[in-house]
Design a protein around this motif. Structure first.
Motif, mmCIF file in Angstrom:
data_model
loop_
_atom_site.group_PDB
_atom_site.id
_atom_site.type_symbol
_atom_site.label_atom_id
_atom_site.label_comp_id
_atom_site.label_asym_id
_atom_site.label_seq_id
_atom_site.Cartn_x
_atom_site.Cartn_y
_atom_site.Cartn_z
ATOM 1 N N LEU A 43 -23.582 2.772 -36.978
ATOM 2 C CA LEU A 43 -23.587 2.261 -38.352
ATOM 3 C C LEU A 43 -24.020 3.333 -39.346
ATOM 4 O O LEU A 43 -23.547 3.364 -40.478
ATOM 5 N N ASN A 44 -24.888 4.217 -38.929
ATOM 6 C CA ASN A 44 -25.306 5.322 -39.789
ATOM 7 C C ASN A 44 -24.137 6.266 -40.071
ATOM 8 O O ASN A 44 -24.095 6.910 -41.116
ATOM 9 N N ALA A 45 -23.183 6.332 -39.148
ATOM 10 C CA ALA A 45 -22.013 7.191 -39.333
ATOM 11 C C ALA A 45 -20.984 6.566 -40.277
ATOM 12 O O ALA A 45 -20.107 7.256 -40.789
ATOM 13 N N PHE A 46 -21.092 5.268 -40.504
ATOM 14 C CA PHE A 46 -20.148 4.562 -41.381
ATOM 15 C C PHE A 46 -20.604 4.607 -42.836
ATOM 16 O O PHE A 46 -21.797 4.644 -43.122
ATOM 17 N N PRO A 121 -35.094 -0.556 -41.943
ATOM 18 C CA PRO A 121 -35.702 -0.174 -40.655
ATOM 19 C C PRO A 121 -34.695 0.468 -39.695
ATOM 20 O O PRO A 121 -35.034 1.395 -38.965
ATOM 21 N N GLY A 122 -33.461 -0.005 -39.706
ATOM 22 C CA GLY A 122 -32.414 0.576 -38.866
ATOM 23 C C GLY A 122 -32.009 1.957 -39.336
ATOM 24 O O GLY A 122 -31.739 2.847 -38.524
ATOM 25 N N GLN A 127 -32.272 7.799 -38.561
ATOM 26 C CA GLN A 127 -32.708 9.112 -39.052
ATOM 27 C C GLN A 127 -33.651 9.794 -38.067
ATOM 28 O O GLN A 127 -33.579 11.009 -37.871
ATOM 29 N N GLN A 128 -34.535 9.013 -37.443
ATOM 30 C CA GLN A 128 -35.437 9.578 -36.440
ATOM 31 C C GLN A 128 -34.660 10.105 -35.242
ATOM 32 O O GLN A 128 -34.963 11.176 -34.717
ATOM 33 N N ILE A 129 -33.670 9.355 -34.797
ATOM 34 C CA ILE A 129 -32.842 9.794 -33.669
ATOM 35 C C ILE A 129 -32.078 11.055 -34.050
ATOM 36 O O ILE A 129 -32.019 12.016 -33.282
ATOM 37 N N THR A 130 -31.505 11.054 -35.245
ATOM 38 C CA THR A 130 -30.727 12.204 -35.710
ATOM 39 C C THR A 130 -31.596 13.454 -35.835
ATOM 40 O O THR A 130 -31.152 14.557 -35.515
ATOM 41 N N GLN A 145 -17.756 14.187 -34.718
ATOM 42 C CA GLN A 145 -16.356 14.615 -34.833
ATOM 43 C C GLN A 145 -15.535 13.722 -35.763
ATOM 44 O O GLN A 145 -14.456 14.100 -36.191
ATOM 45 N N PHE A 146 -16.053 12.537 -36.086
ATOM 46 C CA PHE A 146 -15.308 11.611 -36.944
ATOM 47 C C PHE A 146 -15.688 11.728 -38.419
ATOM 48 O O PHE A 146 -15.148 11.014 -39.256
ATOM 49 N N ASN A 147 -16.617 12.620 -38.731
ATOM 50 C CA ASN A 147 -17.124 12.778 -40.103
ATOM 51 C C ASN A 147 -17.669 11.449 -40.599
ATOM 52 O O ASN A 147 -18.211 10.679 -39.835
ATOM 53 N N LYS A 148 -17.516 11.158 -41.872
ATOM 54 C CA LYS A 148 -18.004 9.890 -42.422
ATOM 55 C C LYS A 148 -16.949 8.813 -42.181
ATOM 56 O O LYS A 148 -15.821 8.922 -42.639
ATOM 57 N N LEU A 149 -17.330 7.799 -41.466
ATOM 58 C CA LEU A 149 -16.403 6.735 -41.106
ATOM 59 C C LEU A 149 -16.398 5.622 -42.146
ATOM 60 O O LEU A 149 -17.362 5.427 -42.870
#
Length: 162
Positions: A43-46, A121-122, A127-130, A145-149
């Motif tokens: 979801l962060n990538a979207f 919170p999500g 962000q912490q994982i990234t 590889q998908f850039n901003k989805l």
């Protein structure tokens, strides 16, 4: 003279029962914490940290195995036709989403309750994982590889009807 029932009962009563520990590890993709981390990353990538449930299923499914990831990447790049894609689902996603809802990490919206949005919170979790270079490296590299989805981009690339 003993009857056959009492002989069987004696036999059962005198049988030695042994238990052995036989660990059956739970696969990583079935663990709620790991699945929540995947959801946060996807979801962060979207765009706007939000995606349809169908696209969330597709991208978490693509993170399950190398083969599923290669299939999505081939469809995305146009090397394979995505006409075989009707819907890919991740069987463990619903449990993680329920936990995410309870924890306030995600919300469900949309006319058909088909949109999942990452809440603050999500977003902080993603962000912490990234930020941790040693955490979920394969998943982060794959999604990068998908850039901003966006849902529209997925529909265009995979020739889905919007």
């Amino acid at each position: 003279m003993p009857n056959s029932d009492s002989l069987q009962n004696d036999e059962v009563a005198n049988t030695l029962v042994k238990f052995r520990s036989q660990p059956h590890p739970i696969p990583a993709d079935a663990r709620v914490a790991y699945k929540l981390a995947q959801v946060a990353l996807v979801l962060n990538a979207f765009n706007k940290h939000s995606a349809t449930i169908e696209n969330l299923h597709l991208f978490t499914w693509s993170l399950q195995t190398r083969r599923s990831g290669e299939m999505l990447a081939a469809w995305w790049s146009g090397h394979r036709y995505a006409s075989t894609v009707t819907q890919r689902s991740d069987p463990h996603l619903s449990i993680a989403l329920n936990v995410g809802l309870i924890r306030g990490m995600v919300t469900v919206s949309g006319a058909n309750s088909n949109r999942i949005t990452l809440e603050q919170p999500g977003i902080l979790f993603a962000q912490q994982i990234t930020a941790d270079d040693g955490l979920m490296v394969a998943e982060k590299n794959f999604l990068h590889q998908f850039n901003k989805l966006s849902d529209a981009a997925v529909s265009r690339r995979l020739a889905r009807s919007a």
